[in-house]
Motif scaffolding. Structure first.
Motif, short mmCIF file in Angstrom:
data_model
loop_
_atom_site.label_atom_id
_atom_site.label_comp_id
_atom_site.label_asym_id
_atom_site.label_seq_id
_atom_site.Cartn_x
_atom_site.Cartn_y
_atom_site.Cartn_z
N UNK A 90 -2.84 1.47 5.66
CA UNK A 90 -2.25 2.28 4.64
C UNK A 90 -2.60 1.73 3.36
N UNK A 91 -3.04 2.59 2.17
CA UNK A 91 -3.24 2.45 0.71
C UNK A 91 -1.74 2.61 0.44
N UNK A 92 -1.33 2.01 -0.39
CA UNK A 92 -0.07 2.34 -1.10
C UNK A 92 -0.33 1.95 -2.71
N UNK A 93 -0.15 3.07 -3.68
CA UNK A 93 -0.26 2.80 -5.00
C UNK A 93 0.92 3.23 -5.73
N UNK A 94 1.52 2.75 -6.60
CA UNK A 94 2.55 3.17 -7.65
C UNK A 94 2.06 3.09 -8.83
N UNK A 95 2.22 4.23 -9.54
CA UNK A 95 1.62 4.41 -10.97
C UNK A 95 2.67 4.78 -11.97
N UNK A 96 2.75 4.25 -12.95
CA UNK A 96 3.85 4.49 -13.92
C UNK A 96 3.07 4.66 -15.16
N UNK A 97 3.16 6.04 -15.70
CA UNK A 97 2.58 6.23 -16.92
C UNK A 97 3.44 6.38 -18.22
N UNK A 98 3.42 5.25 -18.73
CA UNK A 98 4.19 4.88 -19.90
C UNK A 98 5.72 5.09 -19.55
N UNK A 99 6.65 5.66 -20.23
CA UNK A 99 7.84 5.92 -19.76
C UNK A 99 8.41 7.30 -19.32
N UNK A 100 7.18 8.17 -19.18
CA UNK A 100 7.40 9.43 -18.61
C UNK A 100 7.43 9.87 -17.27
N UNK A 101 6.53 9.24 -16.48
CA UNK A 101 6.72 9.33 -14.91
C UNK A 101 6.19 8.22 -14.11
N UNK A 102 6.70 8.06 -13.04
CA UNK A 102 6.38 7.06 -11.94
C UNK A 102 5.84 7.66 -10.58
N UNK A 117 15.26 -6.65 3.90
CA UNK A 117 14.62 -5.50 4.05
C UNK A 117 13.10 -6.13 3.84
N UNK A 118 12.62 -6.96 4.77
CA UNK A 118 11.17 -7.35 4.79
C UNK A 118 10.16 -6.29 4.92
N UNK A 119 9.26 -6.15 4.40
CA UNK A 119 8.20 -5.35 5.04
C UNK A 119 7.56 -5.82 6.20
N UNK A 120 7.56 -5.02 7.26
CA UNK A 120 6.95 -5.39 8.73
C UNK A 120 5.44 -5.41 8.67
N UNK A 121 4.82 -5.73 7.57
CA UNK A 121 3.19 -5.94 7.65
C UNK A 121 2.90 -6.73 6.86
N UNK A 122 1.32 -6.67 6.56
CA UNK A 122 0.68 -7.58 5.82
C UNK A 122 -0.12 -6.93 4.69
N UNK A 123 0.03 -7.75 3.43
CA UNK A 123 -0.46 -7.09 2.24
C UNK A 123 -1.78 -7.64 2.16
N UNK A 124 -2.83 -6.90 2.24
CA UNK A 124 -4.19 -7.39 2.25
C UNK A 124 -4.74 -7.45 0.76
N UNK A 125 -4.38 -6.76 -0.11
CA UNK A 125 -4.97 -6.51 -1.49
C UNK A 125 -3.85 -6.29 -2.53
N UNK A 126 -3.38 -6.92 -3.46
CA UNK A 126 -2.45 -6.61 -4.45
C UNK A 126 -3.03 -6.48 -5.93
N UNK A 127 -3.09 -5.58 -6.56
CA UNK A 127 -3.56 -5.44 -7.67
C UNK A 127 -2.57 -4.74 -8.72
N UNK A 128 -2.52 -5.24 -10.15
CA UNK A 128 -1.86 -4.57 -11.27
C UNK A 128 -2.92 -4.24 -12.33
N UNK A 129 -2.78 -2.98 -12.93
CA UNK A 129 -3.55 -2.80 -13.87
C UNK A 129 -2.87 -2.51 -15.22
N UNK A 130 -3.80 -2.31 -16.10
CA UNK A 130 -3.05 -2.12 -17.59
C UNK A 130 -2.94 -0.77 -18.09
N UNK A 131 -3.52 0.12 -17.33
CA UNK A 131 -3.16 1.41 -17.57
C UNK A 131 -3.14 2.22 -16.27
N UNK A 132 -2.54 3.49 -16.35
CA UNK A 132 -2.39 4.30 -15.36
C UNK A 132 -3.66 4.74 -14.75
#
Length: 87
Positions: free
Chosen positions: A12-24, A60-75
């Protein structure tokens, strides 16, 4: 969010996007599945450790593997997320 399928063996591809202080928004495989107003202001630097895969207390450990983890400076846009997810 809890995946609807009981089989946790699929990639699965999981992504979390926070757009300033208006939405996540949380995306799974390029599809938005949950959106919230952030609980506070976005800080430019962290003063504590960042945990991926389990809670800060080590429970509450995640029962899987994280293959790639990224943090971007923008939404990222929905189209960019869909491209990363391969959808």
């Amino acid at each position: 969010y809890v995946p609807t399928e009981a089989n946790y063996t699929n990639w699965r591809h999981w992504a979390f996007v926070r757009n300033g202080n208006t939405s996540m928004t949380m995306y799974v495989n390029g599809t938005p599945v949950m959106s919230r107003v952030p609980p506070g202001t976005l800080q430019k630097c962290w003063t504590s450790a960042v945990f991926a895969g389990y809670s800060t207390g080590g429970t509450l450990p995640y029962p899987g593997w994280v293959d790639d983890f990224r943090v971007y400076q923008r939404a990222l846009s929905p189209a960019e997320l869909a491209g990363l997810a391969g959808s």
